[in-house]
Design a protein around this motif. Structure first.
Motif, mmCIF file in Angstrom:
data_model
loop_
_atom_site.group_PDB
_atom_site.id
_atom_site.type_symbol
_atom_site.label_atom_id
_atom_site.label_comp_id
_atom_site.label_asym_id
_atom_site.label_seq_id
_atom_site.Cartn_x
_atom_site.Cartn_y
_atom_site.Cartn_z
ATOM 1 N N LEU A 5 0.829 -1.206 0.000
ATOM 2 C CA LEU A 5 0.000 0.000 0.000
ATOM 3 C C LEU A 5 0.873 1.270 0.000
ATOM 4 O O LEU A 5 0.557 2.248 -0.685
ATOM 5 N N GLN A 8 1.934 1.721 -3.559
ATOM 6 C CA GLN A 8 0.817 2.136 -4.426
ATOM 7 C C GLN A 8 0.484 3.610 -4.201
ATOM 8 O O GLN A 8 0.269 4.365 -5.155
ATOM 9 N N LEU A 12 0.540 6.876 -6.690
ATOM 10 C CA LEU A 12 -0.651 7.700 -6.912
ATOM 11 C C LEU A 12 -0.405 9.158 -6.537
ATOM 12 O O LEU A 12 -0.957 10.071 -7.164
ATOM 13 N N LEU A 68 -5.745 5.558 -19.718
ATOM 14 C CA LEU A 68 -5.572 6.020 -18.330
ATOM 15 C C LEU A 68 -4.085 6.172 -18.001
ATOM 16 O O LEU A 68 -3.664 7.117 -17.341
ATOM 17 N N LEU A 106 5.735 1.319 -8.091
ATOM 18 C CA LEU A 106 4.658 0.365 -7.773
ATOM 19 C C LEU A 106 5.210 -0.982 -7.316
ATOM 20 O O LEU A 106 6.375 -1.301 -7.566
ATOM 21 N N GLN A 110 2.449 -4.957 -10.418
ATOM 22 C CA GLN A 110 1.769 -3.849 -11.108
ATOM 23 C C GLN A 110 2.733 -3.097 -12.006
ATOM 24 O O GLN A 110 2.354 -2.648 -13.095
ATOM 25 N N PHE A 114 1.599 -2.608 -15.853
ATOM 26 C CA PHE A 114 1.388 -1.252 -16.373
ATOM 27 C C PHE A 114 2.407 -0.948 -17.465
ATOM 28 O O PHE A 114 2.089 -0.325 -18.479
ATOM 29 N N MET B 44 -9.651 7.381 -11.250
ATOM 30 C CA MET B 44 -9.632 6.148 -12.055
ATOM 31 C C MET B 44 -8.300 5.434 -11.871
ATOM 32 O O MET B 44 -8.247 4.202 -11.790
ATOM 33 N N LEU B 45 -7.232 6.210 -11.792
ATOM 34 C CA LEU B 45 -5.918 5.607 -11.540
ATOM 35 C C LEU B 45 -5.892 4.974 -10.140
ATOM 36 O O LEU B 45 -5.362 3.869 -9.959
ATOM 37 N N PHE B 46 -6.475 5.655 -9.171
ATOM 38 C CA PHE B 46 -6.604 5.072 -7.826
ATOM 39 C C PHE B 46 -7.348 3.725 -7.892
ATOM 40 O O PHE B 46 -6.924 2.756 -7.279
ATOM 41 N N LEU B 48 -7.730 1.633 -10.346
ATOM 42 C CA LEU B 48 -6.957 0.580 -11.022
ATOM 43 C C LEU B 48 -5.837 0.072 -10.111
ATOM 44 O O LEU B 48 -5.638 -1.134 -9.957
ATOM 45 N N VAL B 49 -5.099 1.006 -9.499
ATOM 46 C CA VAL B 49 -3.947 0.628 -8.669
ATOM 47 C C VAL B 49 -4.404 -0.081 -7.391
ATOM 48 O O VAL B 49 -3.768 -1.028 -6.929
ATOM 49 N N LEU B 50 -5.509 0.376 -6.827
ATOM 50 C CA LEU B 50 -5.975 -0.153 -5.539
ATOM 51 C C LEU B 50 -7.057 -1.215 -5.701
ATOM 52 O O LEU B 50 -7.810 -1.499 -4.762
ATOM 53 N N ASP B 52 -6.979 -4.265 -5.646
ATOM 54 C CA ASP B 52 -6.949 -5.404 -4.711
ATOM 55 C C ASP B 52 -7.583 -5.068 -3.349
ATOM 56 O O ASP B 52 -7.686 -5.929 -2.480
ATOM 57 N N GLN B 53 -8.004 -3.839 -3.156
ATOM 58 C CA GLN B 53 -8.761 -3.449 -1.952
ATOM 59 C C GLN B 53 -10.268 -3.659 -2.127
ATOM 60 O O GLN B 53 -11.024 -3.494 -1.164
ATOM 61 N N LEU B 177 -7.736 1.083 3.397
ATOM 62 C CA LEU B 177 -7.271 2.428 3.032
ATOM 63 C C LEU B 177 -7.499 3.401 4.187
ATOM 64 O O LEU B 177 -6.673 4.283 4.436
#
Ligand SMILES: [Ca+2]
Lengths: 191, 191
Positions: A5, A8, A12, A68, A106, A110, A114, B44-46, B48-50, B52-53, B177
């Motif tokens: 996290l 990530q 971000l 994106l 990342l 990922q 990406f 949207m980036l959040f 995609l990256v997150l 797995d949450q 988060l």
């Protein structure tokens, strides 16, 4: 999990800087230059709305993910206006280094996913990438038509140059969009 | 087909205005207010990256489409800061009227599909909408931590208010988060 996290969120947070990367194009109302983050949002909307223009085998959800991510390297490498004169090899080296650093923030899985999606977009060969590239190119002409010339005026672009630099990739991925644009572009460039 | 394309491009051109809708939040570097288009890209980036949450049954590609569309009504209705005092019924009426006008620019099939996705997000009940709403809420706290207070300072927000207005939706869709944020928020609000 916390380290995952942490990584990530570091990525971000760094991504916020794309909102400060300015493009050569201007908003439709001509009020200011467009930035690469809002441009990325807009072309994703183009891809979703214009999905019925996509060729066979195109998966719109992969196209959306590609769009994106497609400009994140500009955080380090900057935007390179299509009508400007650039050292293409130097740009590519800068973008590869940017991808190393940015996607490298990342977690490894990922980073790999990406990076692969971005490389696929850059290569512009898969059906998804061909459509994504056509969509990436079609937004600015609409903005320039709306705001009275925009980056065409700034870079003194002719219709023939536009055909080669923009028309070719748009026709390759979404020919009906270029057909729709052509009479409008002719009317602009003829006056 | 041309009428269909005319309608689609009318919608996409109108959407450019979302780049001029300013939010109460500021960029990480505190240089200016954030607009709703670049915010939409960022979350949207959040998502995609997150991914797995996300809880069971969440389809990230639907979440991405939801987040792509979720703020378009602000073109007419404006952004309503979560920490501001608003007439909730008036906001909802304005947003419904905005959805009528804006999605109404599109061909009927797309109008229905986009409207349904936006309504699903607004209702915040489906698994996809619950995750989308948690992601929508988690970006601004990170920006405020980075820029030294941002909209918390402007609206004189306490940790308890933040817990209720932001913590609740974030915990509902992505509890880890909020766990990650809590010590960082406490450190900020305690000093
Ligand atoms: Ca670009």
């Amino acid at each position: 999990m916390t380290d995952r996290l942490d990584r990530q969120i570091a990525f971000l947070s760094e991504a916020d800087k794309l909102k400060s990367v300015l493009r050569a194009s201007r908003l439709h109302d001509n009020s200011r230059f467009e930035n690469s983050a809002e441009h990325s949002w807009h072309i994703m909307l183009f891809a979703l709305v214009l999905a019925d223009q996509a060729g066979p085998g195109v998966r719109i959800d992969r196209v959306l993910r590609m769009l994106l991510l497609h400009d994140t390297v500009e955080i380090d490498a900057g935007d390179n206006p299509i009508h400007g004169t650039v050292d293409q090899a130097a740009v590519e080296a800068a973008e590869q280094a940017a991808a190393d650093r940015l996607f490298g923030l990342l977690p490894a899985d990922q980073e790999a996913a990406f990076r692969a999606l971005w490389e696929e977009f850059e290569a512009g060969e898969s059906a998804d990438a061909v459509f994504a590239k056509s969509i990436d190119r079609v937004q600015t002409p609409l903005a320039n038509l709306a705001n009275g010339g925009g980056s065409w005026t700034e870079y003194d672009v002719s219709f023939e140059q536009l055909e080669a630099r923009v028309g070719r990739p748009v026709r390759r991925g979404a020919p009906a969009l270029w057909d729709w644009l052509t009479p409008r572009l002719r009317a602009f460039f003829d006056t």
